[in-house]
Scaffold this motif. Structure first.
Motif, PDB file in Angstrom:
ATOM      1  N   UNK A  46       0.814  -1.106  -0.313  1.00  0.00           N
ATOM      2  CA  UNK A  46      -0.365  -0.144  -0.151  1.00  0.00           C
ATOM      3  C   UNK A  46       0.473   1.581  -0.013  1.00  0.00           C
ATOM      4  N   UNK A  47       0.540   1.972  -1.386  1.00  0.00           N
ATOM      5  CA  UNK A  47       1.601   2.830  -0.905  1.00  0.00           C
ATOM      6  C   UNK A  47       0.852   4.630  -1.012  1.00  0.00           C
ATOM      7  N   UNK A  48       0.618   4.502   0.067  1.00  0.00           N
ATOM      8  CA  UNK A  48      -1.160   5.456   0.515  1.00  0.00           C
ATOM      9  C   UNK A  48      -0.142   6.537   1.665  1.00  0.00           C
ATOM     10  N   UNK A  49      -0.200   5.786   2.042  1.00  0.00           N
ATOM     11  CA  UNK A  49       0.489   6.231   3.473  1.00  0.00           C
ATOM     12  C   UNK A  49       2.008   6.185   3.366  1.00  0.00           C
ATOM     13  N   UNK A  50       2.731   7.536   4.190  1.00  0.00           N
ATOM     14  CA  UNK A  50       4.100   7.367   4.393  1.00  0.00           C
ATOM     15  C   UNK A  50       4.571   6.131   5.479  1.00  0.00           C
ATOM     16  N   UNK A  51       5.859   6.068   5.445  1.00  0.00           N
ATOM     17  CA  UNK A  51       6.427   4.747   6.516  1.00  0.00           C
ATOM     18  C   UNK A  51       6.411   5.262   7.585  1.00  0.00           C
ATOM     19  N   UNK A  52       6.120   6.391   8.104  1.00  0.00           N
ATOM     20  CA  UNK A  52       5.791   7.458   9.541  1.00  0.00           C
ATOM     21  C   UNK A  52       4.748   6.971   9.910  1.00  0.00           C
ATOM     22  N   UNK A  53       3.177   7.402   8.754  1.00  0.00           N
ATOM     23  CA  UNK A  53       2.103   7.255   8.662  1.00  0.00           C
ATOM     24  C   UNK A  53       2.002   5.507   9.472  1.00  0.00           C
ATOM     25  N   UNK A  54       2.863   5.016   8.592  1.00  0.00           N
ATOM     26  CA  UNK A  54       2.384   3.660   8.763  1.00  0.00           C
ATOM     27  C   UNK A  54       2.835   2.908  10.084  1.00  0.00           C
ATOM     28  N   UNK A  55       3.476   3.131  10.266  1.00  0.00           N
ATOM     29  CA  UNK A  55       4.938   2.596  11.870  1.00  0.00           C
ATOM     30  C   UNK A  55       3.570   3.148  13.525  1.00  0.00           C
ATOM     31  N   UNK A  56       3.435   4.757  13.063  1.00  0.00           N
ATOM     32  CA  UNK A  56       2.552   5.301  13.826  1.00  0.00           C
ATOM     33  C   UNK A  56       1.289   4.065  14.221  1.00  0.00           C
TER      34      UNK A  56
END
Length: 341
Positions: A46-56
């Motif tokens: 899924x490319x819709x969110x940044x890695x930081x947002x995914x981690x959060x």
């Protein structure tokens, strides 16, 4: 006692359908991963969110994650383009601002219209993608732009069921341009290479819910894999899997990581009668499934699995309910001794 996880120093974990569906964690998933000694790397198409947002998001759901532990197809797509283009080249972004940010991070210039003469198009999942966006991409690709897609998943799991994924939008552009994109995400090698580089390991276990992406991606780079039946791929998909999509292990849930590995179960017997697979015996449902899978893979085109006896009937009923959390007899079983690579 050998546990499934013991042979690996790193777990490469899918997200959608494996750890969560939509906004909610899959029951028991966070607990199954808590306090494991292995390094956890989260690998998402899924490319819709940044890695930081995914981690959060993972932290909010009870998983332990930081930005460096997330490997996204947006990053793989940006790397693929950076290796092919000059610095500062214009890239038309069909997707979210998070995808555009990854393009910028590798020294390329994200744009939103074909009028800016992009030399490449990058396409990732966004719920806002509509005809005007696809039209811009179509014009650019027809003018000769390189086309890279973050992934080609036709569907993605949500709390309400399967919804269109990036691959459905890719299919629309493929029909409109008669071109094929370079695909960066699973099951293709770029994202798997990124995950291995990030982990620093070659002794990793790939875990996911999709045989066509997660499991095929593991096989593409020679890694073992665990299919969990909590998302997209079903028992029938497993039994009818092509060789390149066959997992090393299969389980109903992630708690199998801390269960003993059963390489065979002599109490189960699966036979091909010329039309159907006949299952008989007793034991845990996963061992029954792997016994049936071994015979199914040797006899493609079989009809159905026929249960002979009460125990086999119960096992098949558990398979049919495998999208629900299964708490009894969690044993991680090798899917087959058949060579799958």
């Amino acid at each position: 006692m050998t546990l499934l996880r013991d042979a690996y120093d790193t777990l490469l974990l899918d997200l959608d359908g494996t750890l969560y569906k939509g906004p909610d964690a899959i029951p028991g998933a966070a607990q199954a991963l808590a306090s494991l000694p292995q390094r956890l790397i989260y690998v998402t198409n899924n490319a819709s969110r940044s890695p930081l947002d995914v981690a959060k998001h993972l932290d909010e759901l009870g998983f332990v994650a930081d930005e460096d532990a997330v490997v996204a197809s947006s990053q793989a797509a940006a790397r693929v383009l950076a290796e092919r283009l000059d610095a500062g080249s214009a890239v038309l972004v069909i997707g979210t601002d998070a995808l555009a940010a990854e393009i910028e991070l590798v020294g390329l210039r994200p744009v939103r219209t074909a009028d800016e003469k992009p030399v490449a198009v990058v396409q990732g999942h966004s719920t806002a993608t509509a005809w005007p966006n696809l039209a811009e991409a179509c014009l650019a690709i027809r003018a000769g732009a390189i086309w890279v897609a973050s992934n080609a998943d036709t569907t993605l799991p949500t709390e309400r069921g399967l919804a269109p994924g990036n691959g459905s939008m890719v299919a629309a552009l493929r029909a409109a341009t008669d071109q094929e994109p370079v695909i960066a995400g699973k099951p293709y090698v770029p994202i798997m290479e990124d995950a291995l580089r990030r982990s620093g390991s070659r002794v990793a276990l790939v875990i996911g819910d999709r045989m066509d992406t997660d499991i095929a991606g593991a096989n593409a780079v020679g890694l073992d894999s665990l299919l969990v039946l909590t998302g997209v791929s079903t028992v029938d998909n497993l039994l009818r899997a092509k060789p390149e999509q066959r997992p090393t292990f299969v389980s109903f849930a992630l708690d199998s990581l801390s269960s003993p590995v059963a390489s065979s179960d002599t109490e189960w017997r699966a036979e091909f009668d010329g039309t159907d697979i006949v299952l008989s015996g007793s034991g845990d449902p996963i061992s029954a499934l792997t016994a049936a899978a071994a015979v199914a893979w040797a006899n493609p085109g079989f009809g159905t699995v026929q249960a002979k006896g009460d125990a086999a009937g119960r096992a098949v009923r558990v398979w049919n309910e495998s999208f629900e959390r299964v708490t009894d007899g969690a044993v991680a079983s090798r899917a087959s001794r058949t060579e799958i690579r």
